[in-house]
Design an enzyme around this catalytic site. Structure first.
Site, PDB file in Angstrom:
ATOM      1  N   THR A   2      -9.091 -18.769 -20.998  1.00  0.00           N
ATOM      2  CA  THR A   2      -8.409 -17.438 -21.472  1.00  0.00           C
ATOM      3  C   THR A   2      -9.410 -15.964 -20.950  1.00  0.00           C
ATOM      4  OG1 THR A   2      -9.369 -17.369 -23.561  1.00  0.00           O
ATOM      5  CG2 THR A   2      -7.096 -18.359 -23.235  1.00  0.00           C
ATOM      6  N   CYS A  49     -15.145 -15.315 -28.929  1.00  0.00           N
ATOM      7  CA  CYS A  49     -14.503 -15.208 -30.294  1.00  0.00           C
ATOM      8  C   CYS A  49     -15.532 -15.526 -31.360  1.00  0.00           C
ATOM      9  CB  CYS A  49     -13.386 -16.161 -30.574  1.00  0.00           C
ATOM     10  SG  CYS A  49     -11.909 -16.080 -29.581  1.00  0.00           S
ATOM     11  N   CYS A  74     -12.790 -17.863 -35.818  1.00  0.00           N
ATOM     12  CA  CYS A  74     -11.539 -17.110 -35.184  1.00  0.00           C
ATOM     13  C   CYS A  74     -10.203 -18.165 -35.565  1.00  0.00           C
ATOM     14  CB  CYS A  74     -11.513 -17.310 -33.625  1.00  0.00           C
ATOM     15  SG  CYS A  74      -9.902 -16.560 -33.069  1.00  0.00           S
ATOM     16  N   ARG A  76     -13.901 -11.182 -22.523  1.00  0.00           N
ATOM     17  CA  ARG A  76     -13.540  -9.982 -23.283  1.00  0.00           C
ATOM     18  C   ARG A  76     -13.237 -10.347 -24.791  1.00  0.00           C
ATOM     19  NH1 ARG A  76      -9.801 -10.949 -19.650  1.00  0.00           N
ATOM     20  NH2 ARG A  76      -8.242 -11.436 -21.121  1.00  0.00           N
ATOM     21  N   CYS A 109     -11.918 -11.078 -28.382  1.00  0.00           N
ATOM     22  CA  CYS A 109     -10.577 -11.613 -28.958  1.00  0.00           C
ATOM     23  C   CYS A 109     -10.079 -10.415 -29.743  1.00  0.00           C
ATOM     24  CB  CYS A 109     -10.985 -12.855 -29.740  1.00  0.00           C
ATOM     25  SG  CYS A 109      -9.424 -13.430 -30.543  1.00  0.00           S
ATOM     26  N   CYS A 147      -9.676 -12.258 -33.802  1.00  0.00           N
ATOM     27  CA  CYS A 147     -10.735 -12.149 -34.711  1.00  0.00           C
ATOM     28  C   CYS A 147     -12.062 -11.137 -34.551  1.00  0.00           C
ATOM     29  CB  CYS A 147     -11.520 -13.682 -34.501  1.00  0.00           C
ATOM     30  SG  CYS A 147     -12.540 -13.763 -32.852  1.00  0.00           S
ATOM     31  N   ASP A 194     -47.033 -10.849 -60.295  1.00  0.00           N
ATOM     32  CA  ASP A 194     -46.165  -9.984 -61.012  1.00  0.00           C
ATOM     33  C   ASP A 194     -45.762 -10.471 -62.400  1.00  0.00           C
ATOM     34  OD1 ASP A 194     -43.914  -7.514 -60.893  1.00  0.00           O
ATOM     35  OD2 ASP A 194     -42.930  -9.542 -61.675  1.00  0.00           O
TER      36      ASP A 194
END
Length: 494
Positions: A30, A34, A38, A63, A65, A68, A444
């Site tokens: 695709t 993601c 996702c 690119r 998604c 998500c 402490d």
């Protein structure tokens, strides 16, 4: 982690949000990338490849998604758990240093050449400083596009782009949509928060985190130690002023079940990137609570504390120099007295600001502003006056640098050389100002009292020996031990 293909595939198939930010999944069929969680149906294993950063995915031509939104996932916890050159570089890039000072400025802060920094980042992250900064600019641009009514030209320069064309090209390439399309898509999901309030320069957003998160000691500590005029708890939110490169701002942070609601009022939108990273660092939002709690739970004395309130964070700071000054003011005095001393410095040397929505009045004074203070005007013992003025002088002249680019061990050594800096002061600065997750405070009093109550060794040497099994998360163990005390710092304010 991205090189462990089998583990990454398992995380993707189980939609495991714990790994968001640890690695990114690029889908070969695709052309998108993601986050591991996702909600889309996972692709076949042979169609997945994994990258260590969003920038590496973008550089490889993938690119983001649209479902998500991997650019909005929490940051990698690696950068907060390490102090090597790559981790320090990533913290500075997240703060927008490359946009303001360029790659030479980034390299100069780290003490290396630009070529050395490029080589190290490429080897570990698959992208150089310019690509990483570009991914950061794209994320900031998307945030402004979707959550404000600012004109696109204003957004371009606020996000750090040098031109409108670079802004448009980057947004289209990273998100496969034009800026106007991103805004239209966001409007369909609901009204823009900061457009709805009608206040210029105000941006409302969500700060994600890895679950679980117990906010009690985190916000309780910040509210209980708040310096009047600089910090306050109001209407369920911790609010404070911010000193920023181009101006100043006010942040309001409210704990929610699945995010931190953040409202930023900025005099210059170019400061947005640093303001967001400062707020995330303050609340330790990029921590990996599952890894931390798993390690601490292995100790049977700590396990009940972890099981009772998992996901405790370390309350940190937005300004390391400010915290160092406050740590000195808090030496051997009560919380109330430390707040009083700090408030006097703020009134005398801080820059006044306007806060129409609350009671904030000043920025905390910078080391340069404090360098001219009269020691005799300080209502402190003479030895502590010397400690404070020596610290301020070192911070002002640059011989001591505290911040996201600090080498933790080097900073410790420099602090220990200053008069009046014992192990407690050095370690509390390492824990809260420098962000060292393994900082430890065996001397402490509260720690020792809590340890004794749990059947742990209470002497510093014996407690340090027992804590070897808690490494590298001893700063978180400190939070769990402190939380056993019935004190305001451990309660969410009402």
């Amino acid at each position: 982690m991205h090189t462990d293909t089998e583990r990454c595939v398992r995380a993707v198939r189980s939609n495991d949000a714990r790994f968001d930010g640890w690695f990114f999944t690029a889908v070969l069929t695709t052309g998108i990338y993601c986050r591991p969680s996702c909600p889309a149906v996972p692709p076949k294993a042979e169609n997945m490849t994994f990258y260590p950063s969003a920038a590496a995915c973008q550089q490889a031509g993938f690119r983001a998604c649209k479902r998500c939104r991997p650019d909005t996932s929490p940051g990698s916890p690696e950068w907060n758990a390490r102090a090597d050159t790559v981790a320090r570089a990533m913290r500075l890039i997240q703060d927008g240093v490359v946009d303001r000072e360029g790659v030479p400025g980034l390299a100069g802060r780290l003490g290396y050449s630009a070529r050395q920094i490029e080589r190290q980042l490429l080897a570990e992250l698959g992208a150089g400083p310019l690509a990483l900064a570009r991914a950061q600019r794209a994320q900031t641009a998307r945030l402004l596009i979707e959550t404000t009514a600012l004109p696109m030209a204003d957004i371009a320069f606020a996000a750090g782009f040098a031109s409108i064309r670079a802004f448009n090209d980057t947004v289209r390439e990273v998100f496969a949509q034009a800026p106007s399309e991103l805004r239209t898509r966001a409007a369909a999901r609901g009204p823009r928060a900061s457009a709805a309030d009608g206040t210029r320069g105000v941006i409302s957003l969500r700060l994600p985190f890895r679950a679980p998160l117990t906010p009690d000691n985190l916000f309780g500590h910040l509210a209980a130690t708040a310096v009047p005029g600089v910090e306050e708890w109001r209407d369920g939110a911790y609010r404070r002023t911010l000193t920023l490169p181009y101006g100043h701002g006010i942040a309001a942070l409210t704990p929610r079940p699945d995010h931190i609601a953040c409202r930023l009022s900025l005099t210059d939108p170019r400061d947005l990137t640093l303001a967001i990273s400062s707020c995330r660092r303050l609340l330790d939002l990029d921590a990996d609570p599952v890894a931390v709690d798993e390690q601490l739970r292995a100790d049977p004395r700590l396990a009940p504390l972890v099981d009772k309130a998992p996901g405790r964070r370390v309350p940190r700071t937005v300004d390391a120099a400010e915290f160092a000054v406050r740590a000195v003011l808090g030496q051997q005095v009560s919380t109330a007295a430390a707040r009083t001393h700090a408030a006097r410095l703020v009134t005398a040397h801080g820059v006044p600001v306007e806060d129409p929505e609350g009671g904030l009045t000043h920025l905390f004074p910078t080391p340069a502003a404090l360098a001219s203070l009269d020691p005799e005007a300080l209502a402190l013992p003479r030895t502590r006056r010397t400690t404070l003025t020596t610290l301020v002088a070192a911070l002002a002249d640059g011989s001591l640098r505290l911040g996201p680019d600090s080498d933790w061990e080097q900073a410790r050594a420099q602090l220990a050389e200053l008069p009046g800096f014992g192990p407690w002061t050095v370690e509390v600065i390492a824990m809260r100002a420098l962000g060292d997750p393994d900082a430890f405070l065996p001397t402490d009093l509260g720690m020792r009292r809590a340890a004794q109550g749990l059947g742990l060794p209470s002497t510093p040497a014996a407690l340090t020996a027992r804590a070897a099994g808690w490494r590298p998360w001893r700063a978180y163990a400190v939070q769990y031990l402190w939380a056993t005390d019935d004190h305001a710092i451990n309660r969410l304010p009402t």
